[in-house]
Motif scaffolding. Structure first.
Motif, mmCIF file in Angstrom:
data_model
loop_
_atom_site.group_PDB
_atom_site.id
_atom_site.type_symbol
_atom_site.label_atom_id
_atom_site.label_comp_id
_atom_site.label_asym_id
_atom_site.label_seq_id
_atom_site.Cartn_x
_atom_site.Cartn_y
_atom_site.Cartn_z
ATOM 1 N N ASP A 1 63.469 -9.659 7.609
ATOM 2 C CA ASP A 1 62.828 -8.781 6.624
ATOM 3 C C ASP A 1 62.914 -9.397 5.226
ATOM 4 O OD1 ASP A 1 62.311 -7.044 8.631
ATOM 5 O OD2 ASP A 1 63.705 -5.490 8.003
ATOM 6 N N THR A 2 64.071 -9.979 4.917
ATOM 7 C CA THR A 2 64.254 -10.632 3.621
ATOM 8 C C THR A 2 63.311 -11.816 3.466
ATOM 9 O OG1 THR A 2 66.590 -9.994 3.580
ATOM 10 C CG2 THR A 2 65.912 -11.774 2.102
ATOM 11 N N LEU B 1 60.372 -12.206 0.724
ATOM 12 C CA LEU B 1 60.318 -13.332 -0.212
ATOM 13 C C LEU B 1 58.968 -14.041 -0.153
ATOM 14 C CD1 LEU B 1 63.870 -14.943 0.099
ATOM 15 C CD2 LEU B 1 62.836 -13.963 -1.958
ATOM 16 N N LEU B 2 58.438 -14.214 1.051
ATOM 17 C CA LEU B 2 57.150 -14.890 1.201
ATOM 18 C C LEU B 2 56.025 -14.117 0.518
ATOM 19 C CD1 LEU B 2 57.375 -16.155 4.906
ATOM 20 C CD2 LEU B 2 57.503 -17.533 2.813
ATOM 21 N N ILE B 3 56.044 -12.793 0.693
ATOM 22 C CA ILE B 3 54.990 -11.991 0.056
ATOM 23 C C ILE B 3 55.179 -11.988 -1.463
ATOM 24 C CG2 ILE B 3 53.936 -9.711 -0.086
ATOM 25 C CD1 ILE B 3 54.668 -9.265 2.807
ATOM 26 N N VAL C 1 54.880 -7.517 -6.686
ATOM 27 C CA VAL C 1 55.377 -6.792 -5.510
ATOM 28 C C VAL C 1 55.377 -5.288 -5.760
ATOM 29 C CG1 VAL C 1 56.752 -8.701 -4.626
ATOM 30 C CG2 VAL C 1 57.808 -7.110 -6.211
ATOM 31 N N THR C 2 55.574 -4.889 -7.013
ATOM 32 C CA THR C 2 55.502 -3.460 -7.326
ATOM 33 C C THR C 2 54.086 -2.945 -7.139
ATOM 34 O OG1 THR C 2 57.278 -3.715 -8.946
ATOM 35 C CG2 THR C 2 55.973 -1.716 -9.089
ATOM 36 N N ASN D 1 60.956 -1.778 3.984
ATOM 37 C CA ASN D 1 62.225 -2.469 4.230
ATOM 38 C C ASN D 1 62.198 -3.896 3.706
ATOM 39 O OD1 ASN D 1 63.393 -0.279 5.436
ATOM 40 N ND2 ASN D 1 62.884 -0.895 7.514
ATOM 41 N N TYR D 2 61.031 -4.550 3.766
ATOM 42 C CA TYR D 2 60.921 -5.914 3.270
ATOM 43 C C TYR D 2 61.348 -6.007 1.804
ATOM 44 C CZ TYR D 2 58.082 -7.054 7.394
ATOM 45 O OH TYR D 2 57.628 -7.248 8.673
ATOM 46 N N PHE D 3 61.143 -4.920 1.069
ATOM 47 C CA PHE D 3 61.347 -4.984 -0.371
ATOM 48 C C PHE D 3 62.535 -4.166 -0.869
ATOM 49 C CE2 PHE D 3 57.070 -6.254 0.415
ATOM 50 C CZ PHE D 3 56.932 -7.371 -0.387
ATOM 51 N N SER D 4 63.336 -3.618 0.043
ATOM 52 C CA SER D 4 64.525 -2.894 -0.400
ATOM 53 C C SER D 4 65.470 -3.840 -1.127
ATOM 54 C CB SER D 4 65.228 -2.248 0.788
ATOM 55 O OG SER D 4 65.611 -3.231 1.728
ATOM 56 N N PHE D 5 65.580 -5.083 -0.609
ATOM 57 C CA PHE D 5 66.424 -6.075 -1.281
ATOM 58 C C PHE D 5 65.826 -6.483 -2.619
ATOM 59 C CE2 PHE D 5 63.285 -9.052 0.079
ATOM 60 C CZ PHE D 5 63.436 -10.173 -0.719
ATOM 61 N N MET D 6 64.466 -6.503 -2.703
ATOM 62 C CA MET D 6 63.789 -6.911 -3.933
ATOM 63 C C MET D 6 64.051 -5.911 -5.059
ATOM 64 S SD MET D 6 61.980 -9.295 -5.233
ATOM 65 C CE MET D 6 61.114 -9.540 -6.773
ATOM 66 N N THR D 7 64.170 -4.629 -4.697
ATOM 67 C CA THR D 7 64.448 -3.605 -5.702
ATOM 68 C C THR D 7 65.786 -3.864 -6.378
ATOM 69 O OG1 THR D 7 63.169 -1.972 -4.462
ATOM 70 C CG2 THR D 7 64.757 -1.139 -6.060
#
Length: 494
Positions: free
Chosen positions: A441-442, A446-448, A120-121, A382-388
């Motif tokens: 968005d979460t 997660l799917l990506i 994802v990074t 935004n999709y990955f703000s939680f991933m960070t």
């Protein structure tokens, strides 16, 4: 079948002496330890201070509802960032590898979760982050000219300037690490001077008696979910405190420099942020703050009048330095990922004359430029703000796990375990609140993220690939070696 890569020693170049500060051995090709304490402090400060403190205090005051609670949120956000940075100081001295949380996940939980973070990074977090900051730079560097002309800047012009920003700074970082650190030093000092000017102006207003916003300062304070949203706004402006950990192998005496740089930089930024917000509240009314999408610009118009154009230039300098810091630090995760065998081998290679990770920087540049022309880039990020926060939190979970699994592991710095536990609890809170606030968005994020699973099993886990597949990989590696004049780094882990 392992890809054969050419080293300088294979061509007879055995006479080069390796610098005492180099992390390479034998060939003299490798990243060198060139970041001292001052460079490390300016890297952290320069990466954290981007556009956030100039543009986003609105979200904090809107969600807190009062000046007093807003300042509390800014203060606690700084404390939270300091706790996280101290946890990373322990991780960085216990696992002295570049790559930040990627290396820590690898050490604690193995290659699979580390690869998902790398995935994802690679495809979203790094390039979109760079692109958004570059677009912000472009908007503000040309704003004074189009303000004079009394017309909006064309979108195409903004995007072209963003591409130029990305390309110039990629070239600087590819040419020389010392050059890149000098750029970081200069623009960090410039953005600090801009904030000092704001602070001085605000205190002049306070001396004149402009203290209306500080009377009954907690009146109208919000509670519950809005406070959580206020913390999102505050923590956004502190993002980047972990970036020095991406360069651990390039820091001189990391066991001393890493924790000391963190101990200097984070409190410094916290004090500056609090004082800057006090200055905003001294000059602007609460209503003006809540209505402004660019608080520093509104501040400048009211405080500086005809010379308010200086503030867009300050924001441009701030974001320019942040893009440079992103290249200097985040490109190393791809270098480390390739070294761990989870990315193509050529991304581990070092330019033989400049000793910079040219392929990793070039890939970051190309991906960032592609995102410049994506109209929905804010949504993608935004999709990955939680991933960070999930990744950072999991890295600190790994820190706790290693305390029990490997209690005898050498830890030059060791903080009380309550510190990482409290940080993990706060990260879990941020991830849960982000999921509740934006469940779709979460889900998409997660799917990506999970799309990296087949990539991992095909390109990393599968060891008995057909000969044509291995030959294609080897051919690609040699092509990039010749194109970029790069060679495999002969690095040792300290």
């Amino acid at each position: 079948m392992e890809t054969k890569v050419i080293k300088p020693s294979e061509n007879g170049n055995n006479d080069d002496k390796v610098s005492n500060n180099s992390t390479s051995t034998g060939s003299g090709v490798g990243l060198k330890r060139e970041l001292g304490l001052f460079n490390s402090v300016t890297l952290i400060v320069g990466c954290i201070i981007g556009s956030g403190i100039f543009l986003s205090p609105k979200s904090v005051i809107t969600n807190t509802g009062s000046v007093g609670l807003s300042l509390v949120v800014w203060s606690l956000s700084g404390v939270f960032s300091l706790v996280g940075a101290l946890c990373f100081a322990e991780l960085g001295t216990t696992i002295p590898k570049s790559g930040g949380e990627y290396s820590y996940l690898m050490a604690a939980f193995g290659p699979f979760p580390a690869f998902l973070l790398l995935w994802v990074t690679l495809i979203i977090i790094n390039p979109t982050g760079q692109t958004i900051v570059a677009l912000t730079f472009a908007e503000y560097v040309i704003q004074p000219f189009f303000t004079i002309a009394d017309c909006p800047a064309p979108d195409s012009v903004i995007r072209i300037i963003a591409v130029l920003c990305l390309a110039i700074l990629a070239l600087v970082n590819a040419w020389s690490v010392p050059w890149a650190t000098k750029v970081q030093d200069i623009f960090t000092i410039a953005k600090l001077l801009a904030l000092v000017a704001i602070i001085i102006t605000g205190f002049i207003y306070l001396i004149r008696g402009e203290t209306t916003n500080f009377q009954n300062s907690f009146e109208g304070s919000e509670s519950g979910e809005k406070i959580a949203l206020a913390f999102y706004g505050g923590l956004f402006s502190y993002a980047g405190w972990n970036y020095l950990n991406y360069l651990t192998e390039e820091v001189k005496n990391p066991y001393r420099t890493l924790p000391l740089a963190i101990a200097i930089a984070i409190p410094l930024i916290t004090v500056i942020y609090i004082l800057a917000n006090i200055a905003y509240f001294a000059v602007l009314t609460e209503e003006e703050l809540m209505q402004s999408d660019a608080v520093a610009l509104t501040f400048a118009v009211k405080a500086y009048g005809p010379v308010a154009w200086i503030m867009p230039i300050c924001v441009a300098m701030s974001t320019f330095g942040s893009v440079n810091g992103g290249y200097l630090s985040l490109s190393r995760i791809f270098y480390v990922g390739a070294r761990e065998g989870q990315l193509p081998k050529f991304m581990e290679m070092i330019q033989v004359k400049q000793n910079t990770p040219f392929p990793s920087l070039f890939f970051t540049l190309i991906m960032s430029i592609l995102y410049v022309f994506v109209p929905t880039i804010d949504t993608l990020l935004n999709y990955f703000s939680f991933m960070t926060w999930l990744a950072i939190g999991m890295a600190v979970v790994g820190q706790i796990y290693l305390r029990f699994k490997q209690p005898d592991l050498k830890r030059p710095i060791k903080f009380p375990i309550i510190l990482p536990i409290s940080f993990v609890v706060m990260c879990a809170f941020l991830v849960i609140m982000g999921t509740v606030a934006a469940p779709m968005d979460t889900l998409v994020g997660l799917l990506i993220t999970l799309s990296g699973i087949p990539v991992y099993f095909v390109f990393v886990k599968w060891q008995t690939k057909p000969a044509f597949f291995e030959n294609a990989i080897e051919g690609t590696t040699h092509f990039f070696q010749k194109l970029f004049l790069v060679a495999i780094s002969d690095s040792k882990e300290d």
